[in-house]
Scaffold this active site. Structure first.
Site, PDB file in Angstrom:
ATOM      1  CG  LEU A   1      18.143  -7.675   9.149  1.00  0.00           C
ATOM      2  CD1 LEU A   1      19.059  -8.368  10.275  1.00  0.00           C
ATOM      3  CD2 LEU A   1      18.134  -6.120   9.540  1.00  0.00           C
TER       4      LEU A   1
ATOM      5  CB  SER B   1      -0.944  -0.035   1.231  1.00  0.00           C
ATOM      6  OG  SER B   1      -0.453  -0.019   2.466  1.00  0.00           O
ATOM      7  CG  ASN B   2       3.709   2.760   2.870  1.00  0.00           C
ATOM      8  OD1 ASN B   2       3.397   4.016   3.397  1.00  0.00           O
ATOM      9  ND2 ASN B   2       3.347   1.755   3.720  1.00  0.00           N
TER      10      ASN B   2
ATOM     11  CG  HIS C   1       9.712   0.665  11.873  1.00  0.00           C
ATOM     12  ND1 HIS C   1       9.668  -0.571  11.575  1.00  0.00           N
ATOM     13  CD2 HIS C   1       9.431   0.978  13.479  1.00  0.00           C
ATOM     14  CE1 HIS C   1       9.718  -1.103  13.080  1.00  0.00           C
ATOM     15  NE2 HIS C   1       9.410  -0.259  13.853  1.00  0.00           N
TER      16      HIS C   1
ATOM     17  CG  MET D   1       8.424  -7.253   6.110  1.00  0.00           C
ATOM     18  SD  MET D   1       8.631  -5.926   7.048  1.00  0.00           S
ATOM     19  CE  MET D   1       7.390  -5.805   7.929  1.00  0.00           C
TER      20      MET D   1
HETATM   21  C1  GAR Z   1       4.106  -0.622   6.567  1.00  0.00           C
HETATM   22  O1  GAR Z   1       3.303  -0.137   7.755  1.00  0.00           O
HETATM   23  C2  GAR Z   1       5.601  -0.356   7.005  1.00  0.00           C
HETATM   24  O2  GAR Z   1       5.762   0.780   7.903  1.00  0.00           O
HETATM   25  C3  GAR Z   1       6.143  -1.461   7.592  1.00  0.00           C
HETATM   26  O3  GAR Z   1       5.341  -2.618   6.717  1.00  0.00           O
HETATM   27  C4  GAR Z   1       3.942  -1.853   6.515  1.00  0.00           C
HETATM   28  C5  GAR Z   1       4.111  -2.357   4.778  1.00  0.00           C
HETATM   29  O4  GAR Z   1       2.778  -1.890   4.451  1.00  0.00           O
HETATM   30  N1  GAR Z   1       7.349  -1.835   7.772  1.00  0.00           N
HETATM   31  C6  GAR Z   1       8.115  -2.212   8.792  1.00  0.00           C
HETATM   32  O5  GAR Z   1       7.583  -2.730   9.706  1.00  0.00           O
HETATM   33  C7  GAR Z   1       9.374  -2.573   8.533  1.00  0.00           C
HETATM   34  N2  GAR Z   1      10.259  -2.815   9.774  1.00  0.00           N
HETATM   35  P1  GAR Z   1       2.583  -2.149   2.779  1.00  0.00           P
HETATM   36  O6  GAR Z   1       3.112  -3.464   2.271  1.00  0.00           O
HETATM   37  O7  GAR Z   1       1.042  -1.916   2.710  1.00  0.00           O
HETATM   38  O8  GAR Z   1       3.091  -0.702   2.394  1.00  0.00           O
END
Ligand code: GAR
Length: 204
Positions: free
Chosen positions: A95, A15-16, A112, A93
């Site tokens: 490292l 979604s980002n 994050h 997700m």
């Molecule tokens: C987001 O909320 C991002 O901040 C988080 O994963 C989600 C991805 O959502 N990232 C972490 O937790 C990194 N440690 P998305 O796939 O819908 O964009």
């Protein structure tokens, strides 16, 4: 290497990624241009989003490689081929090893869903609810070899309301992410983000 040529890395929903594409279409990324999606999960919904948006995708399964380093070496080759100058992690997700970090030093950022250094790692929103904090938020930071440990570029707070669940809080946090990440990417693409030790200066 041009900071305006962007690769987004994502493992899940994306979604980002979608919000960044939307921002680009609306002219909100300035000089920034999303040239590539990289995903370690070819079956993830983000891959379909890239296809729908007409963004080329590099979809590689780490387990198809003998090591993490060889997996990343293949990614680096593609990034260099496309002259990528900014890597935007958006729910990626994994490292990152020096194979990717070294050629892109100071050019990898992450978002994050907490106010780092609180609640690093997985399920930051669930961690915040579990701990009972009244305030959490979103952090955009440079990526180093650690888990959510790099210098902070931008943060926004989000209040935890009485009765919030991980889902209701996640909805508000995501809303903030979708606005904040494009702002930072735009500043980066315009060469306005400067790293001095652990301090990050974002010029107007
Ligand atoms: C987001 O909320 C991002 O901040 C988080 O994963 C989600 C991805 O959502 N990232 C972490 O937790 C990194 N440690 P998305 O796939 O819908 O964009």
């Amino acid at each position: 290497m041009s900071s305006s040529r962007i690769a987004v890395f994502a493992s899940g929903q994306g979604s980002n990624f979608a919000a960044l594409i939307e921002a680009q279409r609306a002219g909100l990324l300035g000089e920034g241009s999303i040239e590539l999606l990289v995903s370690d999960r070819p079956e993830a919904p983000v891959a379909q989003r890239a296809e729908a948006a007409g963004v080329p995708a590099l979809l590689l399964r780490p387990k198809d490689f003998a090591s993490r380093e060889l997996y990343e070496a293949e990614i680096v080759a593609e990034l260099q081929r496309r002259d990528i100058g900014l890597i935007v992690l958006a729910g990626y997700m994994r490292l990152i090893t020096p194979v990717l970090l070294e050629p892109f030093a100071g050019r990898i950022i992450n978002i994050h869903p907490s106010l780092l250094p609180a609640f690093a790692g997985k399920d930051a929103i669930g961690q915040a609810i579990g701990y009972g904090v009244k305030l959490t938020g979103v952090t955009v930071h440079f990526v180093d070899g650690g888990m959510d440990t790099g210098p902070v570029i931008a943060q926004r707070s989000v209040a935890v309301e009485a009765g919030d669940t991980a889902e209701s809080l996640a909805q508000r946090i995501h809303g903030i992410e979708y606005a904040l990440y494009p702002e930072v990417v735009r500043a980066f693409a315009a060469g306005k983000v400067e790293l001095q030790g652990r301090q990050v200066i974002v010029r107007e």
